[in-house]
Structures are given as C-alpha cells and as structure tokens.
Design a protein around this motif. Structure first.
Motif, PDB file in Angstrom:
ATOM      1  N   UNK A 271       0.835  -1.204   0.000  1.00  0.00           N
ATOM      2  CA  UNK A 271       0.000   0.000   0.000  1.00  0.00           C
ATOM      3  C   UNK A 271       0.874   1.260   0.000  1.00  0.00           C
ATOM      4  N   UNK A 272       1.976   1.227   0.740  1.00  0.00           N
ATOM      5  CA  UNK A 272       2.895   2.367   0.796  1.00  0.00           C
ATOM      6  C   UNK A 272       3.539   2.611  -0.569  1.00  0.00           C
ATOM      7  N   UNK A 273       3.932   1.553  -1.256  1.00  0.00           N
ATOM      8  CA  UNK A 273       4.529   1.680  -2.592  1.00  0.00           C
ATOM      9  C   UNK A 273       3.533   2.331  -3.548  1.00  0.00           C
TER      10      UNK A 273
ATOM     11  N   UNK B 220       4.142  15.171 -13.188  1.00  0.00           N
ATOM     12  CA  UNK B 220       3.212  15.932 -14.035  1.00  0.00           C
ATOM     13  C   UNK B 220       3.351  17.427 -13.783  1.00  0.00           C
ATOM     14  N   UNK B 221       3.530  17.821 -12.515  1.00  0.00           N
ATOM     15  CA  UNK B 221       3.688  19.240 -12.187  1.00  0.00           C
ATOM     16  C   UNK B 221       4.988  19.790 -12.751  1.00  0.00           C
ATOM     17  N   UNK B 222       6.058  18.977 -12.708  1.00  0.00           N
ATOM     18  CA  UNK B 222       7.350  19.418 -13.233  1.00  0.00           C
ATOM     19  C   UNK B 222       7.312  19.531 -14.753  1.00  0.00           C
ATOM     20  N   UNK B 223       6.493  18.713 -15.409  1.00  0.00           N
ATOM     21  CA  UNK B 223       6.402  18.745 -16.874  1.00  0.00           C
ATOM     22  C   UNK B 223       5.713  20.003 -17.370  1.00  0.00           C
ATOM     23  N   UNK B 224       4.918  20.655 -16.536  1.00  0.00           N
ATOM     24  CA  UNK B 224       4.215  21.887 -16.915  1.00  0.00           C
ATOM     25  C   UNK B 224       4.833  23.053 -16.142  1.00  0.00           C
ATOM     26  N   UNK B 225       5.995  23.628 -16.600  1.00  0.00           N
ATOM     27  CA  UNK B 225       6.672  24.658 -15.825  1.00  0.00           C
ATOM     28  C   UNK B 225       5.859  25.946 -15.663  1.00  0.00           C
ATOM     29  N   UNK B 226       5.011  26.297 -16.566  1.00  0.00           N
ATOM     30  CA  UNK B 226       4.207  27.509 -16.455  1.00  0.00           C
ATOM     31  C   UNK B 226       3.107  27.372 -15.424  1.00  0.00           C
ATOM     32  N   UNK B 227       2.779  26.146 -15.055  1.00  0.00           N
ATOM     33  CA  UNK B 227       1.685  25.926 -14.117  1.00  0.00           C
ATOM     34  C   UNK B 227       2.049  26.425 -12.744  1.00  0.00           C
ATOM     35  N   UNK B 228       3.339  26.309 -12.342  1.00  0.00           N
ATOM     36  CA  UNK B 228       3.768  26.762 -11.010  1.00  0.00           C
ATOM     37  C   UNK B 228       3.659  28.273 -10.902  1.00  0.00           C
ATOM     38  N   UNK B 229       4.100  29.002 -11.954  1.00  0.00           N
ATOM     39  CA  UNK B 229       4.066  30.462 -11.903  1.00  0.00           C
ATOM     40  C   UNK B 229       2.637  30.973 -11.873  1.00  0.00           C
ATOM     41  N   UNK B 230       1.740  30.323 -12.636  1.00  0.00           N
ATOM     42  CA  UNK B 230       0.348  30.747 -12.669  1.00  0.00           C
ATOM     43  C   UNK B 230      -0.313  30.486 -11.333  1.00  0.00           C
ATOM     44  N   UNK B 231       0.075  29.403 -10.662  1.00  0.00           N
ATOM     45  CA  UNK B 231      -0.525  29.053  -9.381  1.00  0.00           C
ATOM     46  C   UNK B 231      -0.073  30.008  -8.291  1.00  0.00           C
ATOM     47  N   UNK B 232       1.164  30.551  -8.389  1.00  0.00           N
ATOM     48  CA  UNK B 232       1.687  31.452  -7.346  1.00  0.00           C
ATOM     49  C   UNK B 232       1.056  32.843  -7.415  1.00  0.00           C
TER      50      UNK B 232
ATOM     51  N   UNK C 263       2.083   7.055  -6.727  1.00  0.00           N
ATOM     52  CA  UNK C 263       1.091   8.054  -7.138  1.00  0.00           C
ATOM     53  C   UNK C 263       1.608   9.469  -6.871  1.00  0.00           C
ATOM     54  N   UNK C 264       2.267   9.670  -5.724  1.00  0.00           N
ATOM     55  CA  UNK C 264       2.804  10.985  -5.377  1.00  0.00           C
ATOM     56  C   UNK C 264       3.904  11.391  -6.361  1.00  0.00           C
ATOM     57  N   UNK C 265       4.799  10.449  -6.685  1.00  0.00           N
ATOM     58  CA  UNK C 265       5.877  10.750  -7.635  1.00  0.00           C
ATOM     59  C   UNK C 265       5.321  11.046  -9.028  1.00  0.00           C
ATOM     60  N   UNK C 266       4.291  10.334  -9.437  1.00  0.00           N
ATOM     61  CA  UNK C 266       3.676  10.590 -10.737  1.00  0.00           C
ATOM     62  C   UNK C 266       3.063  11.985 -10.776  1.00  0.00           C
TER      63      UNK C 266
END
Length: 142
Positions: free
Chosen positions: A115-117, A129-141, A122-125
């Motif tokens: 269950x931990x694995x 996904x967040x790292x693949x969309x670099x503009x998403x972090x700036x828009x969220x801030x 899921x967390x790493x995936x």
C-alpha cells in the motif's frame, strides 16, 4: 487374489463422504462481483480429523475362521475457518485478513509495504506531471 475385508468398505465410504464435503471451492471460495466491478474471493482454512477401526470376532457357538463376524466404524470431522478475502479492483489486488495480523511492529510494517509503494508511486507521478508543466507553477503562485 486379494480378499476384501469389511474395514475396506468402511474406509472407502468414509473417504467418499469427505470428498463430497470438501473440495477446492471450500478453500478458495466462489468469487463475488459487486455492481461497481469489485471482485471479492473468500479464502478459508480447512482442518480434518479422521478415525476408523474394527475387529473380527467369532461367536461362542462357532469356531474362529475367515467368516467371523466383523464390527467396525469410522468417523470424520471437518472445520472450515475463514482466513481472509482477496479484493480485486481493476489491476489492484489486496488481501484483507479476517483477524488482525499477529506479531510486532515489524510484521505490521511489512504488511503495509504494498500500500505504501502505491501511495509513493502516485505521489511521484503527480510531482512528475507538475514538473512537466513549468508555467503551471508560476500561474498558481499569482
């Protein structure tokens, strides 16, 4: 030529009845599928006990020979104990024990590894996904 003895008949009859009572479906039960697609398979422990015995004896009025009287009997007992359930949801399979797992914290931690694995994967995936969309972090801030 082998002579049949009445005890053989007693043993054969008892074994036939045991086979009728217990089969593979007693240990691994019939799958149950819920309307939302989850399949539950019961798993049980089967214990058996068996005893048989008999004796040849001659009546007082007849001499002892191969046609003596026979007295015998047999008995058997079967116990079926539910152990766990296999729960299948899509590609995910989980075993749910009926009784709590005995043992210390190490055994419990080992039981939690699958269950931990799943949760870490899921967390790493999600982080990937967040790292693949670099503009998403700036828009969220903003």
């Amino acid at each position: 030529m082998e002579q049949k003895h009445p005890i053989n008949e007693v043993l054969n009859l008892t074994m036939e009845r045991l086979k009728e009572m217990v089969d593979v479906n007693t240990v691994v039960g019939t799958p149950i599928t819920t309307p939302d697609g989850v399949t539950v398979i019961p798993i049980s422990r089967v214990s058996m006990g068996f005893a048989s015995g008999g004796s040849d004896f001659s009546p007082k009025s007849l001499p002892a020979n191969k046609n003596n009287c026979f007295g015998g009997g047999s008995g058997a007992g079967v116990t079926v104990t539910p152990v766990s359930f296999l729960i299948i949801r899509g590609d995910n399979v989980k075993m749910m024990p009926v009784e709590p797992v005995l043992g210390g914290p190490v055994e419990r931690a080992i039981d939690m590894v699958p269950e931990l694995v799943e949760k870490v994967s899921a967390l790493l995936a999600k982080k990937g996904e967040e790292a693949a969309a670099p503009g998403a972090d700036k828009a969220a801030k903003k």
